[in-house]
Write a protein that holds these residues in place. Structure first.
Motif, short mmCIF file in Angstrom:
data_model
loop_
_atom_site.label_atom_id
_atom_site.label_comp_id
_atom_site.label_asym_id
_atom_site.label_seq_id
_atom_site.Cartn_x
_atom_site.Cartn_y
_atom_site.Cartn_z
N MET A 225 0.84 -1.19 0.00
CA MET A 225 0.00 0.00 0.00
C MET A 225 0.89 1.24 0.00
SD MET A 225 -2.69 -1.44 2.86
CE MET A 225 -3.98 -0.25 2.55
N ASP A 226 0.80 2.02 -1.07
CA ASP A 226 1.62 3.21 -1.20
C ASP A 226 1.45 4.11 0.03
OD1 ASP A 226 3.31 4.78 -3.14
OD2 ASP A 226 1.77 6.27 -2.70
N PRO A 227 2.56 4.61 0.59
CA PRO A 227 3.93 4.64 0.08
C PRO A 227 4.79 3.44 0.46
CG PRO A 227 3.80 5.96 2.05
CD PRO A 227 2.40 5.47 1.79
N PHE A 228 4.24 2.48 1.19
CA PHE A 228 5.03 1.31 1.59
C PHE A 228 5.33 0.45 0.37
CE2 PHE A 228 2.62 2.64 5.35
CZ PHE A 228 3.68 2.88 6.21
N THR A 229 6.44 -0.26 0.42
CA THR A 229 6.92 -0.97 -0.78
C THR A 229 6.48 -2.41 -0.87
OG1 THR A 229 9.00 -1.50 0.36
CG2 THR A 229 8.94 0.54 -0.94
N SER A 230 5.90 -2.97 0.19
CA SER A 230 5.45 -4.36 0.12
C SER A 230 4.46 -4.62 1.24
CB SER A 230 6.63 -5.33 0.25
OG SER A 230 7.05 -5.46 1.59
N ALA A 231 3.79 -5.75 1.12
CA ALA A 231 3.06 -6.28 2.26
C ALA A 231 4.08 -6.81 3.27
CB ALA A 231 2.13 -7.41 1.80
N SER A 232 3.61 -7.21 4.44
CA SER A 232 4.52 -7.84 5.40
C SER A 232 5.19 -9.04 4.74
CB SER A 232 3.73 -8.32 6.63
OG SER A 232 4.56 -9.11 7.47
N THR A 233 6.49 -9.19 4.97
CA THR A 233 7.23 -10.32 4.39
C THR A 233 7.52 -11.40 5.44
OG1 THR A 233 9.40 -9.29 4.79
CG2 THR A 233 8.30 -8.82 2.68
N LEU A 234 6.90 -11.31 6.59
CA LEU A 234 7.10 -12.34 7.61
C LEU A 234 6.57 -13.68 7.13
CD1 LEU A 234 6.16 -10.49 10.92
CD2 LEU A 234 8.26 -11.76 10.51
N ARG A 235 7.33 -14.74 7.41
CA ARG A 235 6.93 -16.08 6.98
C ARG A 235 7.67 -17.12 7.81
NH1 ARG A 235 10.52 -14.05 3.18
NH2 ARG A 235 12.33 -15.36 2.71
N PRO A 236 7.08 -18.32 7.98
CA PRO A 236 7.80 -19.40 8.66
C PRO A 236 9.02 -19.81 7.84
CG PRO A 236 5.45 -19.88 8.48
CD PRO A 236 5.72 -18.72 7.59
N ASN A 237 10.07 -20.24 8.52
CA ASN A 237 11.25 -20.68 7.79
C ASN A 237 11.56 -22.15 8.01
OD1 ASN A 237 12.20 -20.68 10.38
ND2 ASN A 237 14.00 -19.41 9.99
N GLY A 238 10.54 -22.94 8.35
CA GLY A 238 10.72 -24.38 8.52
C GLY A 238 11.08 -24.81 9.92
N THR A 239 11.18 -23.87 10.85
CA THR A 239 11.47 -24.17 12.25
C THR A 239 10.44 -23.40 13.08
OG1 THR A 239 12.89 -22.27 12.71
CG2 THR A 239 13.92 -24.16 11.60
N PRO A 240 10.52 -23.52 14.42
CA PRO A 240 9.61 -22.70 15.22
C PRO A 240 9.81 -21.20 15.02
CG PRO A 240 10.49 -24.50 16.53
CD PRO A 240 11.24 -24.50 15.24
N GLU A 241 10.96 -20.81 14.49
CA GLU A 241 11.22 -19.40 14.23
C GLU A 241 10.56 -18.96 12.92
OE1 GLU A 241 12.72 -17.10 16.09
OE2 GLU A 241 12.88 -18.60 17.68
N TRP A 242 10.46 -17.65 12.76
CA TRP A 242 10.00 -17.05 11.53
C TRP A 242 11.12 -16.17 10.98
CZ3 TRP A 242 4.48 -16.13 9.92
CH2 TRP A 242 3.61 -17.07 10.50
N THR A 243 10.99 -15.77 9.76
CA THR A 243 11.95 -14.85 9.18
C THR A 243 11.20 -13.87 8.28
OG1 THR A 243 14.08 -14.69 8.01
CG2 THR A 243 12.44 -16.23 7.10
#
Length: 271
Positions: A225-243
């Motif tokens: 959503m302008d002026p922001f350049t992307s939606a949230s890029t948070l995502r699981p990375n295959g472990t209990p952590e996210w990236t």
């Protein structure tokens, strides 16, 4: 630098709800000390003073450059600019992100309502202070209907308000800082997007609530959503952590080529 006398006096009755919120979220984290009202001591800078004087960012970068030269032997312009850009934007984003996730409250993040404490050794923010009692909340909030409080109908409206208030502050920063550096609009607003997304991520991660934090990030940044350049890029990375994948670069690799951030856009693919 600002002084306590600059801020308008706040009576105990006016400060109760937001001061309590800030104290609660301050106890959940250690990255930035969080305060209501301006603490005593040197090193505090009002955001509005910084934005009124573009030279203050040059001075900040010069001091940081001296530290980088002592540590790494060089201080490229892009690195000092990248650090200061990310650090400054983290001030309104961090405060707003933590209050939204844990309290479902959105403070005023206008430049005149925020100050930050700059560490003299590392030259990075180590504290943030909210200088105004106003905030927005949901109808179920116990503060609803009290002075200085704006009630919005639901979480989507509250998220939109957070996004808009942060964007207004970031716009002031981009307009002031942008002409002093060799960064385009995409880089500057990429850093703003990162600051907001990362703050919501940290608000949940440090409290063991990464999934709910990711849901909040998607609520605040559902699309590019302008002026922001992307939606949230948070995502699981295959472990209990996210990236997440950063939208901007801090240019640390220019002084430490072997040190690559795990979220760096130079090495982390999209998707």
């Amino acid at each position: 630098m600002v002084h306590p006398s600059v801020a308008a006096p706040v009576t105990p009755a006016r400060r109760h709800y937001i001061a309590d919120s800030l104290a609660r979220v301050d106890g959940l984290q250690e990255f930035l000390s969080i305060h209501f009202g301006l603490p005593d001591g040197d090193g505090w800078r009002r955001c509005s003073d910084m934005l009124a004087d573009p030279g203050s960012f040059d001075s900040w970068r010069t001091s940081l450059g001296e530290r980088l030269k002592a540590e790494y032997g060089s201080a490229p312009d892009r690195t000092t600019a990248g650090y200061v850009m990310s650090w400054y934007l983290s001030v309104p984003a961090y405060l707003a992100g933590w209050l939204f996730h844990h309290e479902r409250r959105v403070p005023s993040v206008r430049p005149e309502h925020l100050a930050f404490h700059l560490d003299h050794g590392q030259h990075r923010p180590i504290g943030v202070a909210l200088l105004a009692p106003e905030f927005a909340c949901l109808p179920s909030d116990p503060a609803a209907g009290t002075p200085n409080v704006t009630v919005v109908p639901d979480e989507h409206a509250l998220a939109a308000l957070l996004r808009g208030r942060f964007a207004a502050h970031a716009t002031r920063f981009v307009d002031t800082f942008g002409p002093t550096v060799r960064f385009g609009r995409r880089t500057l607003w990429g850093a703003a997007t990162d600051a907001l997304d990362t703050s919501l991520w940290l608000a949940g991660r440090l409290a063991g609530e990464v999934g709910p934090a990711a849901a909040d990030a998607s609520l605040v940044l559902p699309d590019a959503m302008d002026p922001f350049t992307s939606a949230s890029t948070l995502r699981p990375n295959g472990t209990p952590e996210w990236t997440r994948r950063r939208e901007s670069c801090c240019f640390r690799y220019l002084v430490a080529p072997d040190s690559v951030c795990g979220t760096c856009p130079r090495s982390c693919p999209k998707g």
